[in-house]
Design an enzyme around this catalytic site. Structure first.
Site, PDB file in Angstrom:
ATOM      1  N   CYS A  10      -7.888  -0.056   0.132  1.00 47.32           N
ATOM      2  CA  CYS A  10      -7.156  -0.576   1.278  1.00 47.32           C
ATOM      3  C   CYS A  10      -6.929  -2.058   1.043  1.00 47.32           C
ATOM      4  CB  CYS A  10      -7.971  -0.363   2.543  1.00 47.32           C
ATOM      5  SG  CYS A  10      -7.316  -1.245   3.952  1.00 47.32           S
TER       6      CYS A  10
ATOM      7  N   CYS B 145      -6.824 -10.665  23.628  1.00 44.94           N
ATOM      8  CA  CYS B 145      -6.351  -9.731  22.606  1.00 44.94           C
ATOM      9  C   CYS B 145      -5.299  -8.807  23.192  1.00 44.94           C
ATOM     10  CB  CYS B 145      -7.520  -8.933  22.035  1.00 44.94           C
ATOM     11  SG  CYS B 145      -8.426  -8.018  23.290  1.00 44.94           S
TER      12      CYS B 145
ATOM     13  N   GLN C 119     -16.705 -10.691  14.362  1.00 45.74           N
ATOM     14  CA  GLN C 119     -15.251 -10.746  14.173  1.00 45.74           C
ATOM     15  C   GLN C 119     -14.883 -10.284  12.769  1.00 45.74           C
ATOM     16  OE1 GLN C 119     -12.863 -11.603  16.293  1.00 45.74           O
ATOM     17  NE2 GLN C 119     -13.912 -12.628  17.970  1.00 45.74           N
TER      18      GLN C 119
ATOM     19  N   ASP D 257     -12.939 -14.599  27.094  1.00 40.08           N
ATOM     20  CA  ASP D 257     -12.411 -13.828  25.948  1.00 40.08           C
ATOM     21  C   ASP D 257     -12.659 -12.351  26.252  1.00 40.08           C
ATOM     22  OD1 ASP D 257     -11.624 -12.826  23.504  1.00 40.08           O
ATOM     23  OD2 ASP D 257     -13.254 -13.741  22.355  1.00 40.08           O
TER      24      ASP D 257
ATOM     25  N   CYS E 112      -2.227   0.136   9.260  1.00 36.37           N
ATOM     26  CA  CYS E 112      -1.161  -0.880   9.264  1.00 36.37           C
ATOM     27  C   CYS E 112       0.102  -0.290   9.868  1.00 36.37           C
ATOM     28  CB  CYS E 112      -0.831  -1.321   7.838  1.00 36.37           C
ATOM     29  SG  CYS E 112      -2.168  -2.187   7.010  1.00 36.37           S
TER      30      CYS E 112
ATOM     31  N   CYS F 168      -0.873   6.016   7.066  1.00 38.01           N
ATOM     32  CA  CYS F 168      -2.146   5.492   7.542  1.00 38.01           C
ATOM     33  C   CYS F 168      -2.018   4.909   8.940  1.00 38.01           C
ATOM     34  CB  CYS F 168      -2.642   4.430   6.572  1.00 38.01           C
ATOM     35  SG  CYS F 168      -4.221   3.728   7.023  1.00 38.01           S
TER      36      CYS F 168
ATOM     37  N   CYS G 269       0.836  -1.200   0.000  1.00 31.23           N
ATOM     38  CA  CYS G 269       0.000   0.000   0.000  1.00 31.23           C
ATOM     39  C   CYS G 269       0.870   1.249   0.000  1.00 31.23           C
ATOM     40  CB  CYS G 269      -0.891  -0.001   1.243  1.00 31.23           C
ATOM     41  SG  CYS G 269      -1.809   1.522   1.440  1.00 31.23           S
TER      42      CYS G 269
ATOM     43  N   TYR H 148     -17.780 -13.339  28.475  1.00 33.93           N
ATOM     44  CA  TYR H 148     -17.519 -12.277  27.479  1.00 33.93           C
ATOM     45  C   TYR H 148     -17.847 -12.834  26.080  1.00 33.93           C
ATOM     46  CZ  TYR H 148     -14.516 -10.857  31.395  1.00 33.93           C
ATOM     47  OH  TYR H 148     -14.011 -10.569  32.635  1.00 33.93           O
TER      48      TYR H 148
HETATM   49  N1  SAH Z   1     -16.084 -13.903  22.457  1.00 32.32           N
HETATM   50  C1  SAH Z   1     -16.662 -12.980  21.527  1.00 32.32           C
HETATM   51  C2  SAH Z   1     -16.388 -11.502  21.796  1.00 32.32           C
HETATM   52  C3  SAH Z   1     -15.203 -11.148  22.633  1.00 32.32           C
HETATM   53  S1  SAH Z   1     -14.904  -9.407  22.704  1.00 32.32           S
HETATM   54  C4  SAH Z   1     -16.271 -13.349  20.121  1.00 32.32           C
HETATM   55  O1  SAH Z   1     -15.406 -14.172  19.927  1.00 32.32           O
HETATM   56  O2  SAH Z   1     -16.854 -12.828  19.177  1.00 32.32           O
HETATM   57  C5  SAH Z   1     -15.182  -9.077  24.411  1.00 32.32           C
HETATM   58  C6  SAH Z   1     -16.645  -8.938  24.774  1.00 32.32           C
HETATM   59  O3  SAH Z   1     -16.728  -8.710  26.169  1.00 32.32           O
HETATM   60  C7  SAH Z   1     -17.373  -7.784  24.123  1.00 32.32           C
HETATM   61  O4  SAH Z   1     -18.498  -8.295  23.469  1.00 32.32           O
HETATM   62  C8  SAH Z   1     -17.771  -6.869  25.299  1.00 32.32           C
HETATM   63  O5  SAH Z   1     -19.019  -6.254  25.114  1.00 32.32           O
HETATM   64  C9  SAH Z   1     -17.834  -7.849  26.441  1.00 32.32           C
HETATM   65  N2  SAH Z   1     -17.624  -7.342  27.807  1.00 32.32           N
HETATM   66  C10 SAH Z   1     -16.879  -6.293  28.215  1.00 32.32           C
HETATM   67  N3  SAH Z   1     -16.852  -6.214  29.548  1.00 32.32           N
HETATM   68  C11 SAH Z   1     -17.606  -7.241  30.024  1.00 32.32           C
HETATM   69  C12 SAH Z   1     -17.937  -7.708  31.343  1.00 32.32           C
HETATM   70  N4  SAH Z   1     -17.498  -7.097  32.426  1.00 32.32           N
HETATM   71  N5  SAH Z   1     -18.710  -8.804  31.436  1.00 32.32           N
HETATM   72  C13 SAH Z   1     -19.161  -9.447  30.336  1.00 32.32           C
HETATM   73  N6  SAH Z   1     -18.866  -9.042  29.070  1.00 32.32           N
HETATM   74  C14 SAH Z   1     -18.108  -7.963  28.919  1.00 32.32           C
END
Ligand code: SAH
Length: 452
Positions: free
Chosen positions: A160, A409, A283, A382, A81, A78, A72, A312
């Protein structure tokens, strides 16, 4: 001791979590944007602090053998990246090192049970979602592209390489339509003007396309002309506007009005089908998401009789994926709309062994454990970047599942949380990095912990 405007020669030995090159001059650490590991460079110091400084790259004296020409032309300016000029295999090594260093430094882990990092065969064109800001340049021409790093200055670029090719065709149509019909772009400074962003989503498996114009108003004049042009694109499934009249950085407003077609597109990850609306979380790299979830599935070690808690859970993607091999899956997520999507997606797939709770993981799980004595064979977490609350980790330890699968992440908070869990009776058995965001500094990882 170095000071501002000094010029020094450096060998770049490492890269920071923001993607800057790091070199040392007489033991003094200097961060250099746009320099990569292995480069020999000349830099001018632009900021000198006591223990470290920042240098501007003046000259590459000898380019690194891992330096590649970015595909790019805007890669440097930008904000999207950060490491496109680093060879892809080296990118993966850099990311694995980032996880390793955090696990060592913050987590206190010495021997780290790494599995080979899972990268992409083709590390471009992987994003299924793009949000292009629309604005005007100094001459008053309509432009769209991406924000420069750390600012809201739009770099005009309709192509992009992280996004799908059809994005460019859509942007050409939208901007052409705006020009012909004197439709204005939104101006962040004044709060005036109509079109703020063009949101495009593409279903990698379904090949369905969604276009949503985010507007500072409740309608778009002559929208029928726009629709007529967009609907001709093969795969077009949903054209809508999103109303956002707030003067904030938040891209989307709450209200969506469908102009043509469906209110959502479909896409699947593995065998699970999802309906995605402009407001849904989903995602962004579906190919690597499948790779990530398969790794999580492997680590969960499901035989069909297990009870799983997926904390989560977002729109329930991991929950629904795991439900195929578990007896029962419970998902917990703080955003009510996401749970509505999760329940809807469960129905859509005829999945009956998944149940969802709206609330904070650190409140729902302790409550369910104390009141209803819920049990878990496997707990998957997660969390967002800040990781898990200690109170949640405590409940997890009390529930004593055989396995904990930690999807992260942010390897710094991951390391902190793993340290805690390992002090309370768990053992870190496997770690695997998954590259969901090629060309950027972001990295996901999955870890398996077993009860000792
Ligand atoms: N596991 C999912 C998303 C993970 S992202 C996937 O793979 O698609 C993290 C997520 O945690 C988000 O959706 C966010 O809204 C949520 N989150 C943030 N704080 C939180 C909490 N205290 N309790 C429960 N969920 C929460």
């Amino acid at each position: 001791m170095y000071k501002k405007n000094d010029v020094v020669e450096l060998l770049i030995e490492d890269m920071s979590h923001e993607g800057s090159g790091i070199g040392k001059a007489d033991g003094y650490t200097i961060f250099v944007k746009d320099a990569v590991i292995g480069d020999k460079v000349e830099v001018k110091i632009i900021k000198a602090k006591k223990n470290y400084g920042y240098g501007r790259l003046m000259k590459i004296i000898q380019p690194s053998s891992w330096r590649v020409e970015p595909v790019c032309p805007y890669a440097k300016q930008c904000g999207g990246c950060q490491i496109q000029m680093l060879d892809y295999t080296k990118q993966l090594e850099f990311k694995e090192n980032m996880i390793r260093n955090n696990l060592k430094r913050i987590g206190g882990f010495e021997e780290i049970p790494f599995e080979a990092m899972l990268g992409m065969e083709e590390p471009f064109r992987y994003r299924n979602k793009a949000q292009f800001p629309v604005g005007t340049d100094k001459e008053g021409n309509l432009i769209t592209g991406f924000y420069a790093g750390r600012t809201h200055a739009i770099i005009p670029n309709r192509e992009c390489y992280l996004g799908v090719e059809v994005n460019q065709q859509i942007l050409d149509i939208v901007l052409g339509f705006m020009e012909e019909n004197q439709i204005t772009a939104y101006d962040e400074q004044t709060g005036k003007g109509l079109v703020r962003h063009v949101l495009i989503r593409y279903g990698f498996t379904s090949k369905e396309i969604m276009v949503c114009l985010v507007v500072n108003g409740s309608s778009v004049p002559h929208a029928d002309i726009l629709v007529e042009r967009l609907e001709k694109i093969p795969g077009m499934a949903s054209i809508s506007i999103n109303v956002n009249t707030k003067r904030s950085n938040v891209i989307l407003g709450d209200q969506v009005k469908v102009l043509w077609g469906s209110s959502y597109i479909q896409d699947s990850i593995g065998d699970v089908l999802f309906q995605i609306s402009p407001l849904s979380f989903y995602q962004v790299n579906p190919v690597q998401t499948k790779v990530l979830y398969e790794k999580a599935m492997e680590y969960a070690g499901l035989q069909g009789e297990e009870t799983v808690w997926d904390l989560y859970c977002g729109i329930g993607t991991i929950s629904l994926f795991l439900s195929q091999k578990a007896k029962k899956v419970y998902g917990v997520e703080i955003v009510p709309q996401a749970i509505e999507d999760a329940r809807h997606n469960a129905k859509l797939n005829g999945i009956e062994n998944a149940e969802f709770f709206v609330g904070k993981a650190e409140e729902v799980l302790p409550e369910q454990y104390e009141k209803n004595h819920v049990h878990a064979d496997v707990i998957v977490v997660d969390p967002p970047r800040k990781g898990c609350e200690e109170s949640l980790l405590d409940t997890m330890v009390q529930m004593a599942p055989e396995r904990i699968v930690y999807v992260s992440c942010d390897s710094a908070t991951l390391a902190r949380d793993l340290k805690y869990l390992c002090q309370k009776g768990y053992e870190l058995v496997k770690v695997c990095g998954v590259d969901q965001f090629c060309q950027t500094v972001h990295v996901e990882s999955v870890c398996l912990l077993l009860k000792k």
